[in-house]
Design a protein around this motif. Structure first.
Motif, PDB file in Angstrom:
ATOM      1  N   TYR A  80       0.793  -1.227   0.000  1.00 60.15           N
ATOM      2  CA  TYR A  80       0.000   0.000   0.000  1.00 60.15           C
ATOM      3  C   TYR A  80       0.829   1.284   0.000  1.00 60.15           C
ATOM      4  CZ  TYR A  80      -4.098  -2.848   0.386  1.00 60.15           C
ATOM      5  OH  TYR A  80      -5.090  -3.761   0.117  1.00 60.15           O
ATOM      6  N   THR A  81       2.113   1.189   0.241  1.00 53.82           N
ATOM      7  CA  THR A  81       2.953   2.388   0.173  1.00 53.82           C
ATOM      8  C   THR A  81       3.748   2.471  -1.119  1.00 53.82           C
ATOM      9  OG1 THR A  81       4.737   1.243   1.356  1.00 53.82           O
ATOM     10  CG2 THR A  81       3.210   2.580   2.677  1.00 53.82           C
ATOM     11  N   ASN A  82       3.975   1.349  -1.761  1.00 52.34           N
ATOM     12  CA  ASN A  82       4.830   1.345  -2.954  1.00 52.34           C
ATOM     13  C   ASN A  82       4.274   2.177  -4.111  1.00 52.34           C
ATOM     14  OD1 ASN A  82       7.385   0.443  -3.868  1.00 52.34           O
ATOM     15  ND2 ASN A  82       6.294  -0.818  -5.361  1.00 52.34           N
ATOM     16  N   PRO A  83       2.961   2.198  -4.387  1.00 48.69           N
ATOM     17  CA  PRO A  83       2.493   3.049  -5.492  1.00 48.69           C
ATOM     18  C   PRO A  83       2.832   4.534  -5.307  1.00 48.69           C
ATOM     19  CG  PRO A  83       0.777   1.505  -4.875  1.00 48.69           C
ATOM     20  CD  PRO A  83       1.876   1.362  -3.859  1.00 48.69           C
ATOM     21  N   VAL A  84       2.896   4.983  -4.083  1.00 49.54           N
ATOM     22  CA  VAL A  84       3.255   6.386  -3.821  1.00 49.54           C
ATOM     23  C   VAL A  84       4.772   6.555  -3.800  1.00 49.54           C
ATOM     24  CG1 VAL A  84       3.095   8.252  -2.128  1.00 49.54           C
ATOM     25  CG2 VAL A  84       1.132   6.768  -2.525  1.00 49.54           C
ATOM     26  N   LEU A  85       5.476   5.605  -3.202  1.00 48.03           N
ATOM     27  CA  LEU A  85       6.918   5.757  -3.009  1.00 48.03           C
ATOM     28  C   LEU A  85       7.750   5.432  -4.248  1.00 48.03           C
ATOM     29  CD1 LEU A  85       7.404   4.330   0.578  1.00 48.03           C
ATOM     30  CD2 LEU A  85       7.196   6.702  -0.142  1.00 48.03           C
ATOM     31  N   ALA A  86       7.270   4.556  -5.116  1.00 47.64           N
ATOM     32  CA  ALA A  86       8.075   4.159  -6.278  1.00 47.64           C
ATOM     33  C   ALA A  86       8.459   5.347  -7.159  1.00 47.64           C
ATOM     34  CB  ALA A  86       7.346   3.084  -7.080  1.00 47.64           C
TER      35      ALA A  86
ATOM     36  N   VAL B 136       8.654   8.507  -6.283  1.00 51.61           N
ATOM     37  CA  VAL B 136       9.480   9.435  -5.496  1.00 51.61           C
ATOM     38  C   VAL B 136      10.887   8.871  -5.335  1.00 51.61           C
ATOM     39  CG1 VAL B 136       9.664  10.650  -3.287  1.00 51.61           C
ATOM     40  CG2 VAL B 136       7.421  10.262  -4.295  1.00 51.61           C
ATOM     41  N   ARG B 137      10.994   7.554  -5.232  1.00 50.22           N
ATOM     42  CA  ARG B 137      12.310   6.923  -5.044  1.00 50.22           C
ATOM     43  C   ARG B 137      13.191   7.051  -6.278  1.00 50.22           C
ATOM     44  NH1 ARG B 137      12.097   1.500  -1.537  1.00 50.22           N
ATOM     45  NH2 ARG B 137      14.321   1.860  -1.531  1.00 50.22           N
TER      46      ARG B 137
ATOM     47  N   ALA C 225      12.363   8.760   0.581  1.00 51.92           N
ATOM     48  CA  ALA C 225      11.068   8.982  -0.057  1.00 51.92           C
ATOM     49  C   ALA C 225       9.937   8.828   0.962  1.00 51.92           C
ATOM     50  CB  ALA C 225      10.883   8.025  -1.221  1.00 51.92           C
ATOM     51  N   ALA C 226      10.014   7.803   1.790  1.00 47.39           N
ATOM     52  CA  ALA C 226       8.986   7.608   2.829  1.00 47.39           C
ATOM     53  C   ALA C 226       9.025   8.742   3.844  1.00 47.39           C
ATOM     54  CB  ALA C 226       9.176   6.272   3.524  1.00 47.39           C
ATOM     55  N   LEU C 227      10.218   9.201   4.177  1.00 50.62           N
ATOM     56  CA  LEU C 227      10.353  10.326   5.108  1.00 50.62           C
ATOM     57  C   LEU C 227       9.731  11.584   4.520  1.00 50.62           C
ATOM     58  CD1 LEU C 227      11.555  11.106   7.861  1.00 50.62           C
ATOM     59  CD2 LEU C 227      13.667  11.687   6.660  1.00 50.62           C
TER      60      LEU C 227
END
Length: 191
Positions: free
Chosen positions: A47-53, A55-56, A68-70
Motif C-alpha cells: 500500500y505504500t509502494n504506489p506512492v513511493l516508487a 518518489v524513489r 522517499a517515505a520520510l
C-alpha cells in the motif's frame, strides 16, 4: 458549531495520522531490516509502494533510510496542518507551517516508538510466539533502540532497558518536539 468543527478536525487528524502510520511503518521497517516475507511487511509495502516508487526514482535511499517515505510522511503532516489551519479560517506564515509540520512528524515518530516499545515490552511478558507476524515486525523496529541498553540494566530477571528507552523518548518529546512546536507557532503567527 464549534463542537462540530472540533469533531471534524479530530476525524481529519485521525485520517492523516493513519496515513502517516503506514509510511512511518515502511520507513522504520526498512531501517530495522524487517523480514520482507512477513505478511504485515508485505501489506505495508503493497500500500505504500504506489506512492513511493515514483518518489524513489528522484530521491533514493540514504544508507538504510528511505528518504522517499520520510518526505511523504513530512508532506502528510504538512497537508494536515494546512487543512487544520484552513478549518480555523486562518493562513499561517509558510515558515511556521514548515516548522510545525516538522514538529508534528518528530512528535509522531517519538509517540509511535513509545507505543511500540511499550507494546513490545508488554507482549514479551506473555508467551507470544516470536514467529507471529506483528511481533516480528515490532521486534525489528524496536531492536535498534533497545540494543545499546540490552543486558546492561538487568535486575534479577527483569530488564529495565525498555523503561529507560521510554523515558528517553518522553524526554525527547518534552525537550525537542515541544520547543519546536512553540517555535513553529511563533513563526506561524508572524511575530
Amino acid at each position: 458549531m464549534i463542537y462540530l468543527l472540533n469533531a471534524f478536525s479530530l476525524l481529519l487528524e485521525i485520517a492523516f495520522d493513519l496515513l502517516a502510520t503506514l509510511f512511518v511503518l515502511r520507513l522504520l521497517a526498512e531501517a530495522g531490516r524487517a523480514d520482507f516475507r512477513n505478511p504485515v511487511s508485505q501489506f505495508v509495502y503493497r500500500y505504500t509502494n504506489p506512492v513511493l516508487a515514483p518518489v524513489r526514482r528522484v530521491l533514493p535511499n540514504w544508507r538504510r533510510i528511505n528518504l522517499a517515505a520520510l518526505l511523504v510522511c513530512y508532506l502528510v503532516m504538512l497537508v494536515k496542518r494546512l487543512v487544520l489551519f484552513a478549518l480555523l479560517g486562518t493562513m499561517p506564515h509558510v515558515a511556521g507551517l514548515l516548522v510545525l509540520a516538522l514538529a508534528d512528524l518528530l512528535d509522531f515518530v517519538l509517540v509511535f516508538y513509545l507505543v511500540l516499545v511499550f507494546g513490545w515490552s508488554l507482549l514479551s511478558m506473555f508467551q507470544v510466539s516470536p514467529y507471529h507476524p506483528v511481533m516480528g515486525l515490532v521486534e525489528a523496529i524496536v531492536d535498534p533502540l533497545l540494543r545499546p541498553l540490552r543486558g546492561k540494566l538487568v535486575v534479577g530477571m527483569l530488564d529495565f532497558s525498555p523503561a529507560v528507552v521510554m523515558i528517553i523518548l518522553l524526554l525527547a518529546r518534552i525537550l525537542i518536539a515541544a520547543p519546536l512546536f512553540d517555535w513553529g507557532e511563533h513563526l506561524a503567527r508572524g511575530f
